[in-house]
Design an enzyme around this catalytic site. Structure first.
Site, PDB file in Angstrom:
ATOM      1  N   ASN A   1       0.847  -1.218   0.100  1.00 11.68           N
ATOM      2  CA  ASN A   1       0.064   0.138  -0.008  1.00 11.68           C
ATOM      3  C   ASN A   1       0.856   1.166   0.085  1.00 11.68           C
ATOM      4  O   ASN A   1       1.526   1.704   1.099  1.00 11.68           O
ATOM      5  CB  ASN A   1      -0.789  -0.190   1.190  1.00 11.68           C
ATOM      6  CG  ASN A   1      -1.597   1.248   1.541  1.00 11.68           C
ATOM      7  OD1 ASN A   1      -1.653   2.181   0.371  1.00 11.68           O
ATOM      8  ND2 ASN A   1      -2.218   1.314   2.525  1.00 11.68           N
ATOM      9  N   TRP A   2       0.768   2.051  -1.212  1.00 16.00           N
ATOM     10  CA  TRP A   2       1.793   3.078  -1.329  1.00 16.00           C
ATOM     11  C   TRP A   2       1.461   4.293  -0.599  1.00 16.00           C
ATOM     12  O   TRP A   2       1.974   5.305  -0.561  1.00 16.00           O
ATOM     13  CB  TRP A   2       2.238   3.223  -2.776  1.00 16.00           C
ATOM     14  CG  TRP A   2       3.172   2.461  -3.284  1.00 16.00           C
ATOM     15  CD1 TRP A   2       3.686   1.156  -2.733  1.00 16.00           C
ATOM     16  CD2 TRP A   2       3.908   2.441  -4.574  1.00 16.00           C
ATOM     17  NE1 TRP A   2       4.529   0.783  -3.493  1.00 16.00           N
ATOM     18  CE2 TRP A   2       4.805   1.484  -4.815  1.00 16.00           C
ATOM     19  CE3 TRP A   2       4.062   3.562  -5.522  1.00 16.00           C
ATOM     20  CZ2 TRP A   2       5.719   1.263  -5.720  1.00 16.00           C
ATOM     21  CZ3 TRP A   2       4.905   3.292  -6.493  1.00 16.00           C
ATOM     22  CH2 TRP A   2       5.795   2.296  -6.777  1.00 16.00           C
ATOM     23  N   LYS A   3      -0.015   4.095  -0.263  1.00 16.69           N
ATOM     24  CA  LYS A   3      -0.744   5.394   0.401  1.00 16.69           C
ATOM     25  C   LYS A   3      -0.653   6.481  -0.556  1.00 16.69           C
ATOM     26  O   LYS A   3      -0.407   6.341  -1.950  1.00 16.69           O
ATOM     27  CB  LYS A   3      -0.111   5.546   1.871  1.00 16.69           C
ATOM     28  CG  LYS A   3      -0.245   4.142   2.474  1.00 16.69           C
ATOM     29  CD  LYS A   3      -0.001   4.450   4.293  1.00 16.69           C
ATOM     30  CE  LYS A   3      -0.080   3.146   4.808  1.00 16.69           C
ATOM     31  NZ  LYS A   3       0.134   3.457   6.256  1.00 16.69           N
TER      32      LYS A   3
ATOM     33  N   HIS B   1      -9.280   1.193   5.198  1.00 17.92           N
ATOM     34  CA  HIS B   1      -8.137   1.373   5.863  1.00 17.92           C
ATOM     35  C   HIS B   1      -8.147   2.255   6.893  1.00 17.92           C
ATOM     36  O   HIS B   1      -8.956   3.392   6.973  1.00 17.92           O
ATOM     37  CB  HIS B   1      -6.980   1.949   4.643  1.00 17.92           C
ATOM     38  CG  HIS B   1      -5.918   1.852   5.394  1.00 17.92           C
ATOM     39  ND1 HIS B   1      -5.238   2.888   6.240  1.00 17.92           N
ATOM     40  CD2 HIS B   1      -4.650   1.098   5.318  1.00 17.92           C
ATOM     41  CE1 HIS B   1      -3.951   2.603   6.510  1.00 17.92           C
ATOM     42  NE2 HIS B   1      -3.514   1.607   5.946  1.00 17.92           N
TER      43      HIS B   1
ATOM     44  N   GLU C   1      -6.537   4.743   7.842  1.00 20.88           N
ATOM     45  CA  GLU C   1      -6.345   6.075   7.596  1.00 20.88           C
ATOM     46  C   GLU C   1      -7.809   6.678   6.823  1.00 20.88           C
ATOM     47  O   GLU C   1      -7.996   7.969   6.818  1.00 20.88           O
ATOM     48  CB  GLU C   1      -5.213   6.416   6.522  1.00 20.88           C
ATOM     49  CG  GLU C   1      -4.018   6.152   7.439  1.00 20.88           C
ATOM     50  CD  GLU C   1      -2.696   5.595   6.650  1.00 20.88           C
ATOM     51  OE1 GLU C   1      -2.707   5.647   5.560  1.00 20.88           O
ATOM     52  OE2 GLU C   1      -1.899   4.891   7.616  1.00 20.88           O
TER      53      GLU C   1
ATOM     54  N   GLU D   1      -5.120  -4.769  10.773  1.00 19.61           N
ATOM     55  CA  GLU D   1      -3.799  -3.774  10.929  1.00 19.61           C
ATOM     56  C   GLU D   1      -4.267  -3.089  12.149  1.00 19.61           C
ATOM     57  O   GLU D   1      -5.199  -2.149  12.155  1.00 19.61           O
ATOM     58  CB  GLU D   1      -4.156  -2.771   9.545  1.00 19.61           C
ATOM     59  CG  GLU D   1      -3.953  -3.263   8.371  1.00 19.61           C
ATOM     60  CD  GLU D   1      -3.154  -2.456   7.465  1.00 19.61           C
ATOM     61  OE1 GLU D   1      -2.079  -2.597   6.746  1.00 19.61           O
ATOM     62  OE2 GLU D   1      -3.823  -1.343   7.183  1.00 19.61           O
TER      63      GLU D   1
ATOM     64  N   GLY E   1       3.025   2.515  10.880  1.00 21.55           N
ATOM     65  CA  GLY E   1       3.946   3.551  10.677  1.00 21.55           C
ATOM     66  C   GLY E   1       4.717   3.770  12.054  1.00 21.55           C
ATOM     67  O   GLY E   1       5.268   4.854  11.987  1.00 21.55           O
TER      68      GLY E   1
ATOM     69  N   SER F   1       3.716  -2.094  10.272  1.00 20.52           N
ATOM     70  CA  SER F   1       5.183  -2.207  10.548  1.00 20.52           C
ATOM     71  C   SER F   1       5.480  -3.490  10.158  1.00 20.52           C
ATOM     72  O   SER F   1       6.816  -3.791  10.738  1.00 20.52           O
ATOM     73  CB  SER F   1       5.511  -1.700  12.081  1.00 20.52           C
ATOM     74  OG  SER F   1       5.406  -0.467  12.222  1.00 20.52           O
TER      75      SER F   1
ATOM     76  N   GLY G   1       2.962  -0.942   4.202  1.00 24.97           N
ATOM     77  CA  GLY G   1       2.777   0.133   3.894  1.00 24.97           C
ATOM     78  C   GLY G   1       4.219   0.617   3.438  1.00 24.97           C
ATOM     79  O   GLY G   1       4.667   0.507   2.444  1.00 24.97           O
ATOM     80  N   GLY G   2       4.983   1.426   4.529  1.00 32.14           N
ATOM     81  CA  GLY G   2       6.295   2.139   4.057  1.00 32.14           C
ATOM     82  C   GLY G   2       7.501   1.112   3.375  1.00 32.14           C
ATOM     83  O   GLY G   2       7.789   1.760   2.613  1.00 32.14           O
TER      84      GLY G   2
END
Ligand code: 13P
Length: 250
Positions: A10-12, A97, A99, A166, A172, A212, A233-234
């Site tokens: 997930n590149w967000k 998600h 977010e 999640e 993150g 994470s 994610g990251g």
């Protein structure tokens, strides 16, 4: 039950045209042997899906969106429909998600309608659930996630849907739940998914862990019972890290 693991990136709100080079670089590690063991999907911002299609397809990678509107088209400025994502080359879409739930006030009822829209368009929804730190500390993690599953997963959904656990406090932050906590939550999630879908369908549903996930912890997290892959994610922004995570399945 034979569930093919799925690693989804997930590149967000990250990624420019230059970032397509990372998808190209993922292909070189994603060889025949790894393809047989793990499915790999990248969810870039919608601006890049069409541009990434050939690069991804040639390497056997899938593409996904990060959200969709419930309607197929219409007067909804700034929104993107599941049909548009499908048309651009996506086969998955993340819905619910945390977010989106936080930044856009999306309730589980809204998430459920979006998951149905994804299915209508021929996309596989990746339905996200997870508790906040306060909810975990209050001993409410299971009840919160149970309710999110009940309210977000459409009862009529096929067993091809994906659910991602999640924990909000792990996103993150570099923090992760213990393998025991992940095992407990994923077993519980499968029970709750079964209560929704019935007929033994939950045995085929892939339940991803997200929050994470890094090259250094992927092996441990991915080997937990009922963990059928990762929503990353990251670490999915670079081919090096996401492929190190996928390689946990080699
Ligand atoms: P991080 O891997 O950056 O913690 O993000 C997880 C996530 O939100 C994936 O959807």
């Amino acid at each position: 039950m034979n569930r093919c693991p799925l690693v989804a990136g997930n590149w967000k709100m990250n990624g420019l045209i230059v970032s397509l080079a990372e998808i190209a670089a993922m292909r070189t590690v994603y060889d025949v042997g790894l393809k047989a063991r793990v499915e790999l999907v990248v969810c870039p911002p919608a601006t890049l899906i069409g541009l990434a299609l050939d690069i991804a397809t040639q390497g056997g990678l899938g593409l996904g969106g990060q959200d969709c509107h419930a309607a197929a088209s219409g007067a909804h400025t700034g929104d993107i429909s599941a049909e548009m994502l499908k048309d651009a080359g996506a086969s998955y879409v993340i819905v619910g998600h945390s977010e989106r739930r936080t930044d856009h006030g999306e309730t589980s009822a809204i998430v459920r309608v979006k998951a149905k829209a994804a299915l209508r368009a021929g996309l596989t929804p990746i339905i996200c659930v997870g508790e906040t730190r306060a909810q975990r500390e209050a001993g409410e993690a299971l009840s919160v996630v149970g309710r999110q599953i009940e309210e977000s997963v459409p009862a009529e959904a096929p067993e091809t849907i994906v659910v991602a656990y999640e924990p909000v406090w792990a996103i993150g932050t570099g923090l992760t739940p213990t393998p025991e906590d992940v095992a407990q939550m994923h077993a519980f999630a499968r029970e709750r998914i079964e209560a929704q879908l019935g007929g033994g369908k939950s045995e085929s549903v892939r339940i991803l862990y997200g929050g994470s996930v890094k090259p250094g912890n992927a092996g441990e997290l991915m080997s937990v019972a009922n963990v059928d892959g990762a929503l990353v994610g990251g670490a999915s922004l670079t081919a090096k890290d996401v492929m190190a995570i996928a390689t946990a399945y080699r």
